[in-house]
Design a protein around this motif. Structure first.
Motif, mmCIF file in Angstrom:
data_model
loop_
_atom_site.group_PDB
_atom_site.id
_atom_site.type_symbol
_atom_site.label_atom_id
_atom_site.label_comp_id
_atom_site.label_asym_id
_atom_site.label_seq_id
_atom_site.Cartn_x
_atom_site.Cartn_y
_atom_site.Cartn_z
ATOM 1 N N THR A 1 42.564 50.680 7.960
ATOM 2 C CA THR A 1 42.281 49.686 8.982
ATOM 3 C C THR A 1 42.178 50.360 10.342
ATOM 4 O OG1 THR A 1 43.515 48.071 7.742
ATOM 5 C CG2 THR A 1 43.113 47.569 10.056
ATOM 6 N N GLY A 2 41.193 49.931 11.139
ATOM 7 C CA GLY A 2 41.030 50.433 12.495
ATOM 8 C C GLY A 2 40.746 49.285 13.410
ATOM 9 N N ALA A 3 40.419 49.557 14.659
ATOM 10 C CA ALA A 3 40.132 48.496 15.614
ATOM 11 C C ALA A 3 38.698 48.571 16.044
ATOM 12 C CB ALA A 3 41.039 48.635 16.833
ATOM 13 N N ALA A 4 38.067 47.426 16.240
ATOM 14 C CA ALA A 4 36.684 47.372 16.700
ATOM 15 C C ALA A 4 36.574 46.325 17.780
ATOM 16 C CB ALA A 4 35.760 47.043 15.537
ATOM 17 N N ALA A 5 35.553 46.439 18.594
ATOM 18 C CA ALA A 5 35.391 45.510 19.696
ATOM 19 C C ALA A 5 34.111 44.738 19.540
ATOM 20 C CB ALA A 5 35.356 46.276 21.009
ATOM 21 N N LEU A 6 34.140 43.450 19.830
ATOM 22 C CA LEU A 6 32.958 42.613 19.754
ATOM 23 C C LEU A 6 32.326 42.569 21.132
ATOM 24 C CD1 LEU A 6 31.666 41.016 17.517
ATOM 25 C CD2 LEU A 6 32.791 38.987 18.410
ATOM 26 N N VAL A 7 31.002 42.771 21.193
ATOM 27 C CA VAL A 7 30.329 42.874 22.470
ATOM 28 C C VAL A 7 30.213 41.521 23.147
ATOM 29 C CG1 VAL A 7 28.162 43.564 23.555
ATOM 30 C CG2 VAL A 7 28.984 44.772 21.562
ATOM 31 N N ALA A 8 30.419 41.482 24.445
ATOM 32 C CA ALA A 8 30.227 40.245 25.195
ATOM 33 C C ALA A 8 28.775 39.831 25.120
ATOM 34 C CB ALA A 8 30.630 40.467 26.650
ATOM 35 N N ALA A 9 28.520 38.517 25.188
ATOM 36 C CA ALA A 9 27.167 38.006 24.981
ATOM 37 C C ALA A 9 26.199 38.517 26.029
ATOM 38 C CB ALA A 9 27.188 36.480 24.998
ATOM 39 N N GLY A 10 26.649 38.722 27.263
ATOM 40 C CA GLY A 10 25.764 39.197 28.318
ATOM 41 C C GLY A 10 25.470 40.669 28.170
ATOM 42 N N ALA A 11 24.316 41.124 28.637
ATOM 43 C CA ALA A 11 23.956 42.523 28.582
ATOM 44 C C ALA A 11 24.764 43.299 29.601
ATOM 45 C CB ALA A 11 22.458 42.685 28.881
ATOM 46 N N VAL A 12 25.092 44.571 29.265
ATOM 47 C CA VAL A 12 25.844 45.426 30.164
ATOM 48 C C VAL A 12 25.019 46.658 30.414
ATOM 49 C CG1 VAL A 12 28.039 46.603 30.515
ATOM 50 C CG2 VAL A 12 27.933 44.604 29.031
ATOM 51 N N THR A 13 24.856 47.071 31.652
ATOM 52 C CA THR A 13 24.020 48.208 31.967
ATOM 53 C C THR A 13 24.781 49.496 31.731
ATOM 54 O OG1 THR A 13 22.911 46.916 33.647
ATOM 55 C CG2 THR A 13 22.655 49.310 33.774
ATOM 56 N N ALA A 14 24.103 50.476 31.103
ATOM 57 C CA ALA A 14 24.759 51.741 30.805
ATOM 58 C C ALA A 14 23.819 52.896 31.069
ATOM 59 C CB ALA A 14 25.194 51.776 29.343
ATOM 60 N N GLY A 15 24.306 53.973 31.688
ATOM 61 C CA GLY A 15 23.511 55.164 31.891
ATOM 62 C C GLY A 15 23.506 55.989 30.624
ATOM 63 N N ALA B 1 6.944 58.525 31.486
ATOM 64 C CA ALA B 1 7.768 58.460 32.687
ATOM 65 C C ALA B 1 7.239 57.417 33.657
ATOM 66 C CB ALA B 1 7.807 59.836 33.348
ATOM 67 N N THR B 2 6.566 56.402 33.162
ATOM 68 C CA THR B 2 5.935 55.419 34.021
ATOM 69 C C THR B 2 6.905 54.361 34.530
ATOM 70 O OG1 THR B 2 5.319 54.141 32.058
ATOM 71 C CG2 THR B 2 3.710 55.732 32.899
ATOM 72 N N ARG B 3 8.079 54.222 33.914
ATOM 73 C CA ARG B 3 9.023 53.215 34.347
ATOM 74 C C ARG B 3 10.428 53.635 33.944
ATOM 75 N NH1 ARG B 3 10.483 49.702 30.056
ATOM 76 N NH2 ARG B 3 9.452 50.268 28.114
ATOM 77 N N PRO B 4 11.445 53.130 34.630
ATOM 78 C CA PRO B 4 12.819 53.463 34.250
ATOM 79 C C PRO B 4 13.117 52.957 32.843
ATOM 80 C CG PRO B 4 12.728 52.428 36.421
ATOM 81 C CD PRO B 4 11.369 52.278 35.816
ATOM 82 N N VAL B 5 13.938 53.704 32.121
ATOM 83 C CA VAL B 5 14.296 53.308 30.762
ATOM 84 C C VAL B 5 15.495 52.368 30.818
ATOM 85 C CG1 VAL B 5 15.078 54.120 28.513
ATOM 86 C CG2 VAL B 5 13.427 55.475 29.824
ATOM 87 N N ASP B 6 15.341 51.173 30.246
ATOM 88 C CA ASP B 6 16.435 50.213 30.177
ATOM 89 C C ASP B 6 17.451 50.715 29.159
ATOM 90 O OD1 ASP B 6 18.065 48.006 30.161
ATOM 91 O OD2 ASP B 6 16.721 46.792 28.929
ATOM 92 N N THR B 7 18.720 50.790 29.561
ATOM 93 C CA THR B 7 19.765 51.247 28.642
ATOM 94 C C THR B 7 20.877 50.215 28.512
ATOM 95 O OG1 THR B 7 20.850 52.437 30.464
ATOM 96 C CG2 THR B 7 19.313 53.690 29.081
ATOM 97 N N SER B 8 20.576 48.956 28.798
ATOM 98 C CA SER B 8 21.595 47.910 28.713
ATOM 99 C C SER B 8 22.016 47.678 27.269
ATOM 100 C CB SER B 8 21.079 46.607 29.334
ATOM 101 O OG SER B 8 19.845 46.232 28.758
ATOM 102 N N LEU B 9 23.230 47.200 27.118
ATOM 103 C CA LEU B 9 23.809 46.979 25.793
ATOM 104 C C LEU B 9 23.616 45.516 25.401
ATOM 105 C CD1 LEU B 9 25.564 48.225 23.525
ATOM 106 C CD2 LEU B 9 27.563 47.467 24.808
ATOM 107 N N HIS B 10 22.992 45.282 24.243
ATOM 108 C CA HIS B 10 22.733 43.933 23.746
ATOM 109 C C HIS B 10 23.230 43.825 22.311
ATOM 110 C CE1 HIS B 10 19.834 42.883 27.026
ATOM 111 N NE2 HIS B 10 19.632 44.198 27.007
ATOM 112 N N ALA B 11 23.854 42.730 21.972
ATOM 113 C CA ALA B 11 24.328 42.530 20.606
ATOM 114 C C ALA B 11 24.261 41.052 20.253
ATOM 115 C CB ALA B 11 25.755 43.043 20.452
ATOM 116 N N ASP B 12 24.228 40.791 18.963
ATOM 117 C CA ASP B 12 24.240 39.419 18.456
ATOM 118 C C ASP B 12 25.115 39.382 17.202
ATOM 119 O OD1 ASP B 12 23.759 36.777 18.029
ATOM 120 O OD2 ASP B 12 21.652 36.997 17.464
ATOM 121 N N PRO B 13 26.431 39.602 17.366
ATOM 122 C CA PRO B 13 27.313 39.720 16.202
ATOM 123 C C PRO B 13 27.532 38.430 15.438
ATOM 124 C CG PRO B 13 28.582 39.742 18.218
ATOM 125 C CD PRO B 13 27.150 39.802 18.633
#
Length: 384
Positions: free
Chosen positions: A44-58, A68-80
């Motif tokens: 058994t281990g621990a896991a985290a469920l992602v919040a519904a809103g997107a979170v920006t990550a570098g 290289a025409t536009r910034p790359v979106d790196t936001s975190l999205h999930a639908d658990p």
């Protein structure tokens, strides 16, 4: 801001079951010659469920060329809460651009299977069914290549993913059954077949005939290059793919080394360092420092391993079933089964997760699916 920090913040709102895995169903079905991952009891281990809103990550980009025409979106999205997901799923540099459900008509003994494809829809932020028999989404998620059914198809279409309309049809001299985009999204590799590549695997061998390289901007199709099936691979579908640099293409084998490399004229070439060493789809990390590998053969539960590519030293062990793609240099998208239930058929009850290289942080991305059922869905990942 690092992806670890963002995931840590989401832990305050959600907590989830420990996520662990066993043997990957679709890999077992797709590559029957591969050794199935040994299944044992999972700690058994621990896991985290992602919040519904997107979170920006570098996130650090890999060495392969990218537009290289536009910034790359790196936001975190999930639908658990949903399986298949209703909302967009993505982490770091990688998005689940599409998924498909496989159906086999009749008794399934001599009839080609058919896929129903669901493509990411930027307008709704979810996935919508498509009429295509096969598709591949280009890096950046703005266009896709599509094939009409039944396979193999006489032409390939270039689709605008926002309007969902084909902007160009490209006729082919040989019929196509597989598609793969180069890492920069400028070239399309088309694998050709004499018969459907989705006929049941068995005594029947692959009917792959060769490939084309198509310029995505002009639609120009290069010369047809013959490249018959790999005799060490007993799968009927043997689609070709690109090397990380885009200078070579590869053919899947049934064992390790997992790939045989060729130049763009179909002539055999040596494998680039570490690009054929792993039976995990994730392969090398974006910076080329780490390589995803299979079960280390020790420890409780189904496990995967990340090693230092240069030294072979183990840098992390993950309690998951399969490492599917690198989100960034420190995290991977993986398949994980339900905690404490990975024995027997429990291994086929799994979901997509985001796992850290050290295996200590696991974040669910989708709901659970039954991969031993005919209506199960298979994700497709694309760099964004």
């Amino acid at each position: 801001m690092k992806l670890e920090t963002l995931i840590g913040r989401s832990l305050t709102e959600w907590s989830a079951d420990a996520t662990a895995p066993a043997g990957l169903a679709e890999r077992a079905l797709r590559r029957r010659t591969r050794r199935r991952v040994r299944t044992v009891a999972l700690a058994t281990g621990a896991a985290a469920l992602v919040a519904a809103g997107a979170v920006t990550a570098g996130v650090e980009r890999g060495p392969a060329p990218r537009p290289a025409t536009r910034p790359v979106d790196t936001s975190l999205h999930a639908d658990p809460a949903h399986s298949p997901p209703v909302r967009f799923v993505a982490a770091g540099r990688i998005a689940m651009s599409a998924y498909y459900v496989t159906h086999r008509p009749g008794n399934g003994l001599a009839v080609a299977s058919q896929r129903t494809w669901y493509l990411y829809d930027p307008a709704s932020g979810g996935y919508r069914e498509t009429p295509w028999a096969y598709l591949a989404v280009a890096p950046g998620l703005r266009k896709a290549a599509v094939l009409e059914g039944p396979l193999p198809a006489a032409r390939v279409g270039l689709l605008d993913t926002r309007t969902r309309k084909v902007t160009r049809w490209i006729p082919l001299g040989r019929r196509a059954g597989g598609l793969s985009w180069s890492a920069d999204g400028r070239r399309l590799l088309v694998t050709t077949y004499a018969q459907s590549p989705d006929l049941p695997t068995g005594p029947r061998s692959s009917t792959r005939t060769g490939f084309y390289v198509v310029d995505a901007k002009t639609g120009h199709t290069g010369s047809f290059r013959p490249l018959p099936q790999d005799t060490d691979n007993f799968n009927v579908r043997q689609d070709l793919g690109w090397s990380r640099s885009g200078a070579l293409i590869w053919s899947p084998t049934g064992t390790v080394p997992t790939k045989t490399f060729y130049d763009l004229r179909g002539r055999p070439r040596a494998a680039p360092p570490h690009e054929a060493d792993s039976d995990q789809d994730a392969g090398l990390s974006p910076d080329g420092r780490y390589v995803a590998t299979g079960n280390p053969g020790s420890g409780p539960g189904p496990l995967t391993t990340v090693k230092d590519a240069a030294s072979g030293r183990t840098v992390g062990v993950q309690p998951v079933e399969q490492l599917s793609a690198w989100a960034d240099d420190g995290h991977l998208i993986a398949v994980a089964c339900k905690p404490k239930a990975c024995m027997g058929k429990g291994e086929f009850y799994n979901r997509l997760v985001l796992v850290s290289v050290d295996g200590k942080t696991i974040t669910p991305l989708t709901g659970y699916r039954h991969t031993d059922r005919g209506d199960s869905w298979t994700p497709v990942f694309t760099s964004r």
